[in-house]
Design a protein around this motif. Sequence first.
Motif, short mmCIF file in Angstrom:
data_model
loop_
_atom_site.label_atom_id
_atom_site.label_comp_id
_atom_site.label_asym_id
_atom_site.label_seq_id
_atom_site.Cartn_x
_atom_site.Cartn_y
_atom_site.Cartn_z
N ASP A 4 30.75 38.51 34.39
CA ASP A 4 30.88 38.07 35.78
C ASP A 4 30.57 36.60 36.00
O ASP A 4 29.93 36.23 36.98
N VAL A 5 31.02 35.75 35.08
CA VAL A 5 30.78 34.32 35.21
C VAL A 5 32.07 33.55 35.42
O VAL A 5 32.14 32.67 36.27
N LEU A 6 33.09 33.88 34.67
CA LEU A 6 34.30 33.06 34.64
C LEU A 6 35.08 33.08 35.95
O LEU A 6 35.78 32.11 36.26
N GLY A 7 34.96 34.12 36.73
CA GLY A 7 35.68 34.19 38.00
C GLY A 7 35.22 33.17 39.01
O GLY A 7 35.98 32.78 39.89
N SER A 8 34.00 32.71 38.88
CA SER A 8 33.48 31.72 39.83
C SER A 8 33.72 30.29 39.38
O SER A 8 33.34 29.35 40.07
N CYS A 9 34.35 30.12 38.23
CA CYS A 9 34.55 28.78 37.65
C CYS A 9 35.99 28.31 37.79
O CYS A 9 36.92 29.11 37.78
N SER A 10 36.16 27.01 37.84
CA SER A 10 37.49 26.43 37.72
C SER A 10 37.99 26.66 36.30
O SER A 10 37.20 27.01 35.41
N ASP A 11 39.27 26.45 36.08
CA ASP A 11 39.80 26.60 34.72
C ASP A 11 39.10 25.65 33.75
O ASP A 11 38.78 26.02 32.63
N GLU A 12 38.85 24.41 34.21
CA GLU A 12 38.21 23.42 33.34
C GLU A 12 36.78 23.84 32.99
O GLU A 12 36.36 23.74 31.83
N ALA A 13 36.02 24.33 33.97
CA ALA A 13 34.65 24.76 33.71
C ALA A 13 34.63 26.01 32.83
O ALA A 13 33.79 26.13 31.93
N ALA A 14 35.55 26.94 33.08
CA ALA A 14 35.63 28.15 32.25
C ALA A 14 35.98 27.78 30.82
O ALA A 14 35.40 28.32 29.87
N LEU A 15 36.90 26.85 30.65
CA LEU A 15 37.29 26.43 29.31
C LEU A 15 36.12 25.76 28.60
O LEU A 15 35.87 26.04 27.41
N GLN A 16 35.36 24.93 29.29
CA GLN A 16 34.21 24.28 28.66
C GLN A 16 33.16 25.31 28.26
O GLN A 16 32.58 25.24 27.17
N LEU A 17 32.91 26.28 29.12
CA LEU A 17 31.95 27.33 28.80
C LEU A 17 32.40 28.11 27.57
O LEU A 17 31.60 28.38 26.65
N ASP A 35 34.55 41.28 32.85
CA ASP A 35 34.96 40.74 34.14
C ASP A 35 36.07 41.61 34.73
O ASP A 35 36.65 42.43 34.04
N ARG A 36 36.34 41.38 35.98
CA ARG A 36 37.42 42.09 36.68
C ARG A 36 38.75 41.47 36.25
O ARG A 36 38.90 40.25 36.30
N VAL A 37 39.69 42.31 35.83
CA VAL A 37 41.03 41.85 35.45
C VAL A 37 42.01 42.70 36.25
O VAL A 37 42.10 43.90 36.05
N PRO A 38 42.76 42.07 37.16
CA PRO A 38 43.69 42.87 37.97
C PRO A 38 44.83 43.44 37.14
O PRO A 38 45.20 42.88 36.10
N THR A 52 38.48 40.98 46.19
CA THR A 52 37.59 40.21 45.32
C THR A 52 38.15 38.82 45.09
O THR A 52 37.43 37.82 45.12
N ASP A 53 39.46 38.72 44.88
CA ASP A 53 40.09 37.42 44.69
C ASP A 53 39.90 36.56 45.93
O ASP A 53 39.55 35.37 45.83
N LEU A 54 40.09 37.13 47.09
CA LEU A 54 39.88 36.41 48.35
C LEU A 54 38.42 35.97 48.47
O LEU A 54 38.13 34.83 48.85
N HIS A 55 37.51 36.85 48.10
CA HIS A 55 36.07 36.53 48.13
C HIS A 55 35.79 35.33 47.21
O HIS A 55 35.08 34.40 47.60
N PHE A 56 36.33 35.35 45.99
CA PHE A 56 36.13 34.24 45.06
C PHE A 56 36.63 32.94 45.66
O PHE A 56 35.98 31.90 45.56
N MET A 57 37.79 32.98 46.28
CA MET A 57 38.36 31.75 46.83
C MET A 57 37.54 31.22 48.00
O MET A 57 37.47 30.00 48.22
N LEU A 58 36.90 32.11 48.75
CA LEU A 58 36.09 31.67 49.89
C LEU A 58 34.70 31.19 49.47
O LEU A 58 34.20 30.21 50.00
N ARG A 64 38.57 32.11 40.95
CA ARG A 64 39.71 32.99 41.22
C ARG A 64 39.68 34.17 40.26
O ARG A 64 39.06 34.11 39.20
N LEU A 65 40.35 35.20 40.64
CA LEU A 65 40.52 36.35 39.78
C LEU A 65 41.59 36.00 38.76
O LEU A 65 42.67 35.53 39.12
#
Length: 99
Positions: A4-17, A35-38, A52-58, A64-65
Amino acid sequence: VISDVLGSCSDEAALQLLRNCRTAIRTGGRLLVIDRVPHAQPENGNPIDYLTDLHFMLVFPDGRLRSASDYEQLLFAAGFGAFRLSPTSSSVSIMETRS
């Protein structure tokens, strides 16, 4: 294990992690991403995924999901090999990849 970490990150931050994880894992070691995978076909998926995707975006402006193919691209870009996606009876899936 990343849960439950990567959904809260940008692509760049997720890639660095993920790159940091790849550096820390010995060759042949495993990484589990929980993690959640639609569902690939939205009409067959769980409606809560889209809330959940809407929640992440807000809550997390860069979050994002991510789909299975999104995770595959991130893992490959971080230096991991192919991954296996294992849906569970809960709201999350387990993705396993090797370094």
